[in-house]
Design a protein around this motif. Structure first.
Motif, PDB file in Angstrom:
ATOM      1  N   LEU A  29     -46.179   2.589  69.497  1.00 56.42           N
ATOM      2  CA  LEU A  29     -45.267   2.074  68.481  1.00 56.42           C
ATOM      3  C   LEU A  29     -45.963   2.121  67.128  1.00 56.42           C
ATOM      4  N   LYS A  30     -45.362   2.850  66.184  1.00 52.09           N
ATOM      5  CA  LYS A  30     -45.982   3.044  64.877  1.00 52.09           C
ATOM      6  C   LYS A  30     -44.960   2.885  63.762  1.00 52.09           C
ATOM      7  N   GLU A  53     -41.299  -2.717  71.838  1.00 57.04           N
ATOM      8  CA  GLU A  53     -42.518  -3.253  72.445  1.00 57.04           C
ATOM      9  C   GLU A  53     -42.465  -3.195  73.967  1.00 57.04           C
ATOM     10  N   GLU A  54     -41.306  -3.490  74.539  1.00 60.47           N
ATOM     11  CA  GLU A  54     -41.176  -3.468  76.001  1.00 60.47           C
ATOM     12  C   GLU A  54     -41.304  -2.052  76.551  1.00 60.47           C
ATOM     13  N   VAL A  55     -40.722  -1.068  75.866  1.00 61.03           N
ATOM     14  CA  VAL A  55     -40.847   0.321  76.323  1.00 61.03           C
ATOM     15  C   VAL A  55     -42.288   0.793  76.205  1.00 61.03           C
ATOM     16  N   GLU A  56     -42.957   0.444  75.107  1.00 57.78           N
ATOM     17  CA  GLU A  56     -44.348   0.855  74.905  1.00 57.78           C
ATOM     18  C   GLU A  56     -45.264   0.276  75.989  1.00 57.78           C
ATOM     19  N   LYS A  57     -45.087  -0.999  76.305  1.00 54.46           N
ATOM     20  CA  LYS A  57     -46.011  -1.680  77.211  1.00 54.46           C
ATOM     21  C   LYS A  57     -45.719  -1.406  78.677  1.00 54.46           C
ATOM     22  N   ASP A  58     -44.464  -1.143  79.022  1.00 55.96           N
ATOM     23  CA  ASP A  58     -44.089  -1.028  80.444  1.00 55.96           C
ATOM     24  C   ASP A  58     -43.267   0.229  80.688  1.00 55.96           C
ATOM     25  N   PHE A  59     -43.673   1.341  80.096  1.00 49.10           N
ATOM     26  CA  PHE A  59     -42.901   2.572  80.100  1.00 49.10           C
ATOM     27  C   PHE A  59     -42.519   3.023  81.513  1.00 49.10           C
ATOM     28  N   ASP A  60     -43.480   3.068  82.426  1.00 51.94           N
ATOM     29  CA  ASP A  60     -43.218   3.583  83.776  1.00 51.94           C
ATOM     30  C   ASP A  60     -42.191   2.746  84.527  1.00 51.94           C
ATOM     31  N   ASN A  61     -42.218   1.443  84.338  1.00 47.90           N
ATOM     32  CA  ASN A  61     -41.274   0.579  85.043  1.00 47.90           C
ATOM     33  C   ASN A  61     -39.903   0.537  84.370  1.00 47.90           C
ATOM     34  N   VAL A  62     -39.861   0.777  83.067  1.00 42.34           N
ATOM     35  CA  VAL A  62     -38.584   0.805  82.370  1.00 42.34           C
ATOM     36  C   VAL A  62     -37.800   2.054  82.763  1.00 42.34           C
ATOM     37  N   LEU A  63     -38.483   3.200  82.826  1.00 42.17           N
ATOM     38  CA  LEU A  63     -37.788   4.458  83.103  1.00 42.17           C
ATOM     39  C   LEU A  63     -37.777   4.754  84.599  1.00 42.17           C
ATOM     40  N   THR A  64     -37.102   3.912  85.347  1.00 45.80           N
ATOM     41  CA  THR A  64     -36.932   4.123  86.778  1.00 45.80           C
ATOM     42  C   THR A  64     -35.616   4.854  87.032  1.00 45.80           C
TER      43      THR A  64
END
Length: 361
Positions: A15-16, A338-349
């Protein structure tokens, strides 16, 4: 503006703060309200899928937003207008130069240069620059006030655009019977919804009986067939709802080697039509004699045409295309940057038919 940035494929998203884009001739700036989080993006970002991206870039393809800034040659779109961001971008002077905004920079050197120079940043950001012709106005009064849909429900239209492209490529008509197989995935489930809006009868084929029964309960013209992996038995189960006029295949890459394609081909009536919209990386195992003796037509469909998207939006605004719970669809997750950045693998199931996850900046 804030955005999820990918320095190179295989790296994690970061995130930038990056410069907010400015409109140029032929483009417009959209403020993102909600962007689709699709499981296929995981293998694109990792590089496993084989879809190239400029480096660095902002991933993210499909979205809904509002016009933030218009370009010098904009004539009808207005600031604040609700729009669908269509990621399938094509060069105006060469139809062979195309790709997906934030997901695929094309398959030719010209396409890759065009993306790197103009369209490297996608929709996982607060703002995105979009080609004018890829920015579709949505009638907010009809869709949100009269029909009662939320802004988030409208993200499903971008998924359904892929389906309508394939169905129109084989000229599916009201009253015809089409097999959709498998019918339980993100895009194949969308094909069921669009075929219903067109007025076709649908044989929904797959292994997940729970999802198939949900489709059958939602749409009166849907008949569910759970396949077992035996070609002849599965063919008979599908054919009992015939004559079958058409077959739409939107198989994911992991379905390579399954028997459902052979069964669906064998269930087609003479002069049946087939639309191939899936992601198989290798050749298909089909029955040559069946193709010949039944005079079948096979049509590959890479995405869709502008006329397809225009019709899709008309179907939605007329109420014929069902969205939200009326169409068996639901948003099962909304996520911040922030949630996508920190938990990318679990978000994109993985997502089943009708399910959506959204990035909400």
């Amino acid at each position: 503006m804030r955005a999820l940035v990918l320095e190179k494929q295989g790296d994690p998203l970061v995130l930038k703060e990056i410069p907010t884009p400015k409109p140029v001739h032929g483009s417009i700036i959209v403020k993102i309200l909600s962007a689709n989080l699709e499981p296929g993006m995981k293998t694109i970002i990792s590089g496993e899928r084989g879809f190239g991206l400029p480096h660095p870039c902002v991933p993210g393809a499909r979205a809904v937003g509002r016009i933030a800034m218009t370009g010098p040659d904009t004539t009808s779109l207005r600031e604040g207008q609700l729009v669908l961001v269509d990621p399938f971008v094509r060069a105006r002077d060469d139809p062979n130069v195309f790709g997906l905004l934030g997901a695929f920079d094309g398959s030719t050197p010209d396409a890759k240069k065009w993306f790197a120079d103009n369209w490297r940043n996608g929709t996982w950001a607060e703002y995105v620059r979009v080609l004018l012709e890829n920015c579709w106005p949505l009638n907010e009064k009809i869709l949100c006030e009269d029909l009662g849909y939320s802004i988030f429900d409208l993200n499903q239209l971008n998924v359904q655009a892929v389906a309508i492209g394939g169905l129109r490529s084989i000229d599916l008509k009201a009253g015809e019977t089409i097999v959709v197989a498998p019918a339980t995935g993100l895009y194949s489930g969308a094909a069921v919804v669009v075929a219903d809006a067109i007025g076709a009868n649908i044989v929904a084929v797959g292994r997940n009986i729970e999802v198939l029964k949900k489709l059958e309960a939602t749409f009166p013209r849907v008949k569910a067939v759970q396949i077992k992996g035996n070609v002849e038995e599965d063919t008979a189960a599908i054919s009992k709802y015939g004559p079958i006029d058409a077959y739409a295949d939107i198989s994911p890459p992991q379905a390579m080697g399954t028997t459902h394609i052979r069964s669906c081909f064998k269930s087609l009536a003479p002069y049946g039509r087939v639309s191939l919209m899936g992601g198989f990386p290798k050749d298909l195992d089909v029955d040559y004699v069946t193709l010949l003796m039944r005079s079948l037509t096979i049509r590959g469909s890479a995405m869709y045409d502008r006329a397809d998207v225009k019709l899709l939006i008309k179907l939605a605004e007329s109420g014929n295309l069902k969205l939200a719970r009326r169409g068996g669809q639901e948003v099962i997750g909304k996520y911040s940057f922030e949630e996508v950045e920190k938990d990318f693998d679990n978000v994109l199931t993985s997502l089943s038919a009708g399910q959506m996850k959204l990035l909400v900046p």
